[in-house]
Scaffold this motif. Structure first.
Motif, PDB file in Angstrom:
ATOM      1  N   GLY A 172       1.036  -1.227  -0.104  1.00 22.45           N
ATOM      2  CA  GLY A 172       0.008   0.049   0.194  1.00 22.45           C
ATOM      3  C   GLY A 172       1.015   1.057  -0.102  1.00 22.45           C
ATOM      4  O   GLY A 172       0.303   2.424  -0.875  1.00 22.45           O
ATOM      5  N   TRP A 173       2.440   1.741   0.492  1.00 22.04           N
ATOM      6  CA  TRP A 173       2.547   1.817   0.723  1.00 22.04           C
ATOM      7  C   TRP A 173       3.424   2.875  -0.525  1.00 22.04           C
ATOM      8  O   TRP A 173       3.756   3.531  -0.648  1.00 22.04           O
ATOM      9  CB  TRP A 173       3.606   2.060   1.890  1.00 22.04           C
ATOM     10  CG  TRP A 173       4.849   2.934   2.682  1.00 22.04           C
ATOM     11  CD1 TRP A 173       4.718   4.538   2.527  1.00 22.04           C
ATOM     12  CD2 TRP A 173       7.029   3.190   1.579  1.00 22.04           C
ATOM     13  NE1 TRP A 173       6.320   5.235   3.019  1.00 22.04           N
ATOM     14  CE2 TRP A 173       6.983   4.409   1.756  1.00 22.04           C
ATOM     15  CE3 TRP A 173       6.923   2.417   1.059  1.00 22.04           C
ATOM     16  CZ2 TRP A 173       8.114   5.049   1.370  1.00 22.04           C
ATOM     17  CZ3 TRP A 173       8.125   3.006  -0.201  1.00 22.04           C
ATOM     18  CH2 TRP A 173       8.162   4.085   0.723  1.00 22.04           C
ATOM     19  N   SER A 208       0.922   3.855  -2.617  1.00 23.39           N
ATOM     20  CA  SER A 208       1.103   6.026  -2.831  1.00 23.39           C
ATOM     21  C   SER A 208       2.447   6.575  -3.118  1.00 23.39           C
ATOM     22  O   SER A 208       1.347   7.392  -4.062  1.00 23.39           O
ATOM     23  CB  SER A 208       0.565   6.270  -1.343  1.00 23.39           C
ATOM     24  OG  SER A 208      -0.371   4.839  -0.749  1.00 23.39           O
ATOM     25  N   PHE A 211       1.926   6.876  -6.698  1.00 25.49           N
ATOM     26  CA  PHE A 211       0.844   7.922  -6.840  1.00 25.49           C
ATOM     27  C   PHE A 211       1.774   9.237  -6.826  1.00 25.49           C
ATOM     28  O   PHE A 211       1.586   9.974  -7.592  1.00 25.49           O
ATOM     29  CB  PHE A 211      -0.275   7.511  -6.240  1.00 25.49           C
ATOM     30  CG  PHE A 211      -1.627   8.945  -6.687  1.00 25.49           C
ATOM     31  CD1 PHE A 211      -1.831   9.181  -8.086  1.00 25.49           C
ATOM     32  CD2 PHE A 211      -0.947   9.498  -5.218  1.00 25.49           C
ATOM     33  CE1 PHE A 211      -3.086   9.979  -7.636  1.00 25.49           C
ATOM     34  CE2 PHE A 211      -2.363  11.195  -5.674  1.00 25.49           C
ATOM     35  CZ  PHE A 211      -3.251  10.610  -6.561  1.00 25.49           C
ATOM     36  N   CYS A 212       2.276   9.420  -5.195  1.00 27.09           N
ATOM     37  CA  CYS A 212       2.628  10.671  -5.376  1.00 27.09           C
ATOM     38  C   CYS A 212       4.573  10.338  -6.713  1.00 27.09           C
ATOM     39  O   CYS A 212       4.107  12.336  -6.682  1.00 27.09           O
ATOM     40  CB  CYS A 212       3.240  10.407  -4.385  1.00 27.09           C
ATOM     41  SG  CYS A 212       2.496  10.843  -3.063  1.00 27.09           S
TER      42      CYS A 212
END
Length: 128
Positions: free
Chosen positions: A22-23, A26, A29-30
């Protein structure tokens, strides 16, 4: 995304990053946000830039192939003529394509259907 592709992406992240999947998602995405690009390491930025250039080339090649396919295929004319709306100053009517007789030949007189006029209804004024 299809459900199958979504599952494949999720499985890939879980395989590569384990409990941090999950990290990692993220962070990915960032990394696409221009405001956070300065935080990323230089090799990653270079890899992203090369990937984007490669995608542009692939998309351009696909567009050329699509144009070639369109040029080689001929489009057949529509089997039925389309209806055209016309307005005349005296009455409102719709022109319909010429009628066909039993042999399939087009008759010389077109059929014109007249629209019914709506009656305007008025509401009575409100009482004070």
């Amino acid at each position: 995304l299809t459900l199958r592709l979504y599952d494949q992406v999720g499985d890939s992240f879980r395989t590569n990053f384990g409990t941090h999947a999950g990290w990692a998602l993220s962070l990915l995405f960032c990394a696409e946000l221009p405001s956070l690009a300065h935080v990323l390491p230089e090799p990653l930025l270079l890899e992203m830039k090369l990937f984007k250039q490669e995608e542009k080339l692939l998309n351009a090649a696909a567009a050329v192939q699509k144009k070639k396919r369109r040029a080689t295929t001929t489009k057949s004319p529509p089997s039925t003529p389309t209806k055209k709306k016309t307005r005349s100053s005296s009455s409102s009517s719709v022109s319909v394509p010429p009628a066909k007789n039993n042999e399939g030949d087009i008759t010389s007189t077109p059929i014109v259907a007249k629209k019914k006029k709506r009656k305007k209804t008025t509401t009575p004024p409100r009482k004070k």
